[in-house]
Design a protein around this motif. Structure first.
Motif, PDB file in Angstrom:
ATOM      1  N   UNK A  43       0.870  -1.173   0.000  1.00 12.78           N
ATOM      2  CA  UNK A  43       0.000   0.000   0.000  1.00 12.78           C
ATOM      3  C   UNK A  43       0.907   1.223   0.000  1.00 12.78           C
ATOM      4  N   UNK A  44       0.720   2.086  -0.989  1.00 12.79           N
ATOM      5  CA  UNK A  44       1.666   3.191  -1.172  1.00 12.79           C
ATOM      6  C   UNK A  44       1.093   4.543  -0.748  1.00 12.79           C
ATOM      7  N   UNK A  45       2.013   5.438  -0.369  1.00 12.85           N
ATOM      8  CA  UNK A  45       1.633   6.800  -0.015  1.00 12.85           C
ATOM      9  C   UNK A  45       2.601   7.784  -0.644  1.00 12.85           C
ATOM     10  N   UNK A  46       2.728   8.948  -0.034  1.00 15.67           N
ATOM     11  CA  UNK A  46       3.489  10.037  -0.628  1.00 15.67           C
ATOM     12  C   UNK A  46       4.987   9.744  -0.689  1.00 15.67           C
ATOM     13  N   UNK A  47       5.612  10.188  -1.785  1.00 16.04           N
ATOM     14  CA  UNK A  47       7.075  10.160  -1.899  1.00 16.04           C
ATOM     15  C   UNK A  47       7.627  11.249  -0.995  1.00 16.04           C
ATOM     16  N   UNK A  48       8.646  10.925  -0.218  1.00 14.23           N
ATOM     17  CA  UNK A  48       9.222  11.906   0.705  1.00 14.23           C
ATOM     18  C   UNK A  48      10.433  12.596   0.091  1.00 14.23           C
ATOM     19  N   UNK A  49      10.606  13.866   0.460  1.00 25.82           N
ATOM     20  CA  UNK A  49      11.809  14.607   0.073  1.00 25.82           C
ATOM     21  C   UNK A  49      12.976  14.067   0.901  1.00 25.82           C
ATOM     22  N   UNK A  50      14.182  14.577   0.634  1.00 20.83           N
ATOM     23  CA  UNK A  50      15.348  14.131   1.413  1.00 20.83           C
ATOM     24  C   UNK A  50      15.115  14.397   2.903  1.00 20.83           C
ATOM     25  N   UNK A  51      14.516  15.539   3.227  1.00 17.98           N
ATOM     26  CA  UNK A  51      14.241  15.856   4.643  1.00 17.98           C
ATOM     27  C   UNK A  51      13.232  14.884   5.237  1.00 17.98           C
ATOM     28  N   UNK A  52      12.178  14.613   4.483  1.00 15.02           N
ATOM     29  CA  UNK A  52      11.149  13.687   4.967  1.00 15.02           C
ATOM     30  C   UNK A  52      11.727  12.297   5.155  1.00 15.02           C
ATOM     31  N   UNK A  53      12.578  11.910   4.206  1.00 12.82           N
ATOM     32  CA  UNK A  53      13.169  10.586   4.272  1.00 12.82           C
ATOM     33  C   UNK A  53      14.118  10.464   5.464  1.00 12.82           C
ATOM     34  N   UNK A  54      14.860  11.545   5.726  1.00  4.65           N
ATOM     35  CA  UNK A  54      15.781  11.519   6.869  1.00  4.65           C
ATOM     36  C   UNK A  54      14.985  11.338   8.157  1.00  4.65           C
ATOM     37  N   UNK A  55      13.862  12.018   8.267  1.00  6.91           N
ATOM     38  CA  UNK A  55      13.020  11.891   9.465  1.00  6.91           C
ATOM     39  C   UNK A  55      12.462  10.458   9.557  1.00  6.91           C
ATOM     40  N   UNK A  56      12.007   9.941   8.420  1.00 14.31           N
ATOM     41  CA  UNK A  56      11.504   8.558   8.396  1.00 14.31           C
ATOM     42  C   UNK A  56      12.586   7.579   8.862  1.00 14.31           C
ATOM     43  N   UNK A  57      13.784   7.718   8.277  1.00 12.57           N
ATOM     44  CA  UNK A  57      14.875   6.791   8.616  1.00 12.57           C
ATOM     45  C   UNK A  57      15.219   6.866  10.102  1.00 12.57           C
ATOM     46  N   UNK A  58      15.192   8.091  10.632  1.00 15.10           N
ATOM     47  CA  UNK A  58      15.550   8.273  12.032  1.00 15.10           C
ATOM     48  C   UNK A  58      14.507   7.607  12.949  1.00 15.10           C
ATOM     49  N   UNK A  59      13.234   7.848  12.665  1.00 18.91           N
ATOM     50  CA  UNK A  59      12.177   7.283  13.517  1.00 18.91           C
ATOM     51  C   UNK A  59      12.154   5.759  13.410  1.00 18.91           C
TER      52      UNK A  59
END
Ligand code: OOG
Ligand code: NI
Length: 455
Positions: free
Chosen positions: A292-308
């Motif tokens: 199930x897919x959602x929004x593509x994240x920017x580099x900032x969004x991805x960094x936050x995702x990776x951290x969490x």
């Protein structure tokens, strides 16, 4: 001159052929497809506006058809051959995934359509992994593996010829396309007859289950296909009820109001009978997956995702027994990830596609993009994530390789070697999303005649 068939059409034909083949080879996948259809039907019926929202995002017609598959190859020449084969179907390599840090001795890319138009026409993509033989510790076993791989040919001669024709003429005629799809499908078919003895198979299995899967058979049998679903948690639950034996956790972000990236789960690989030099054994590699897919994240969004995600994995390592604790920890950590589309947009955490609101005419735009969105003159929709996630992919690999799927691998970076094997540099997925967003902003401002005031 003969009419050429579009690459999108060839990909759609190929996707249909692969689906037909896999459902026949793995009946459990057919069962999963029934569950998904039932859950999606229920989900649509329960939410009055869902159909309209899916239609406006161009995703309604993809219900029950959008899917990816995955394969694994052993030699650089096999990978570059696949690049040429997939190019005939309009699929090019996007992204580089290093799975070694997660204990799987491969690195990967995804062959997929790159334009939004092609993705909508047929989103089929193939996650493709290349074995890293240097990560087989035992030198003698490594040499055996390479010698076995050296001898095999994964494409039929006719398939190779049709690839050359497509390259020389810029495409294929309808008759050639049909033949090409038939021949290409052969590369990904399951062959129950192994190329090694049961004894040798067991040695490769002990080195790593993935090594056994890549080395001991005729070629890159498709190891799973993936259906999209509108409610992955409901399908996960239903898989348990139907005794399909799903992996215990859903990979990726938690369930959210504003979905991001990619959530995925699978049923575990089934045991398939295989012949090893006259002896009968079983091999476990093939499974079924949903996403199930959602929004593509920017580099900032991805960094936050990776951290969490890293925090979650450290605090509550997932295992069969601790799935509930992991899920609770994940939900708790992701409270720190904004969960509404407008905040994701304003804080540049996700990519968006902009368009003039219905009925808005040239000259009505004033102010910057944010003001235009605020005043309702411009609409912004999240751009869907079309790629993969290394931590999730590792989880999918591991649940399907069984106990031995996770090893400590002393692996250095190998991106250069991968690109050399591929014969190309995979496209940067973030750049593709950024281009889509920028193009939509340009077109929107132009349509509103707001270009000078808004940038
Ligand atoms: C690939 C696993 C990765 C996904 O959806 O993340 C994958 C494999 O098992 O070969 O397909
Ligand atoms: Ni997958």
């Amino acid at each position: 001159m003969t009419q050429l068939v579009s690459a999108d059409t060839i990909r759609a034909m190929f996707s249909a052929a692969m689906t037909q083949m896999y459902r026949a080879e793995v009946p459990q996948y057919q069962k999963l497809a029934h569950i998904v259809a039932e859950v999606d039907g229920r989900t649509l019926a329960a939410d009055e506006t869902l159909e309209q929202r899916l239609r406006s995002a161009g995703r309604y017609d993809l219900i029950g058809v959008e899917r990816h598959g995955a394969i694994r190859v052993g030699r650089p020449q096999e990978l570059s051959g696949l690049r040429r084969l997939f190019a005939v179907m309009g699929m090019s390599p996007v992204g580089y995934y290093d799975l070694a840090p997660a204990g799987v001795p491969v690195h990967s890319t995804c062959f997929r359509p790159v334009t939004e138009q092609s993705t909508r026409a047929c989103p089929f993509r193939i996650f493709t992994s290349l074995l890293r033989p240097e990560l087989i510790e035992d030198a003698a076993l490594r040499r055996d593996a390479m010698a076995i791989l050296e001898r095999r040919r994964i494409f039929t001669p006719r398939c190779e010829h049709l690839i050359e024709i497509a390259e020389a003429h810029g495409g294929l005629s309808e008759a050639q396309a049909m033949e090409f799809v038939h021949e290409a499908t052969e590369t990904f078919r399951w062959h129950g007859r192994a190329k090694v003895s049961l004894d040798a198979y067991r040695k490769f299995l002990a080195a790593h289950p993935l090594v056994a899967d890549v080395v001991c058979f005729h070629g890159p049998h498709i190891n799973h296909l993936t259906l999209p679903t509108l409610d992955i948690d409901a399908v996960q639950q239903s898989m348990i009820e139907h005794e399909l034996d799903p992996k215990s956790i859903v990979e990726g972000p938690p369930r959210r109001r504003a979905p991001i990236l990619l959530r995925q789960t699978s049923f575990k690989a089934i045991a398939e009978t295989a012949q090893f030099d006259g002896e009968t054994g079983a091999h476990k590699a093939r499974f079924g997956e949903i996403e199930q897919r959602g929004a593509a994240l920017t580099a900032d969004g991805r960094a936050l995702y990776d951290e969490l995600l890293a925090q979650t994995l450290a605090a509550a390592p997932p295992s069969e027994a601790s799935a509930a604790a992991y899920g609770a920890e994940l939900a708790r950590r992701f409270e720190n990830f904004p969960d509404d589309a407008e905040t994701l947009r304003r804080r540049h955490l996700a990519f968006f596609r902009y368009a003039p609101a219905a009925g808005v005419r040239k000259g009505s735009g004033r102010g910057g993009l944010d003001a235009l969105v605020r005043d309702g003159l411009v609409r912004a929709e999240p751009i869907f994530y079309e790629d993969f996630l290394p931590v999730s992919a590792a989880g999918i690999f591991q649940s399907n390789l069984g106990e031995g799927g996770r090893r400590e691998l002393a692996a250095g970076a190998a991106r250069g070697a991968f690109e050399e094997a591929l014969g190309a540099t995979p496209a940067d997925e973030l750049a593709l999303y950024a281009q889509s967003e920028e193009a939509s902003i340009r077109a929107t401002l132009e349509a509103l005649g707001a270009a000078e005031t808004a940038v």
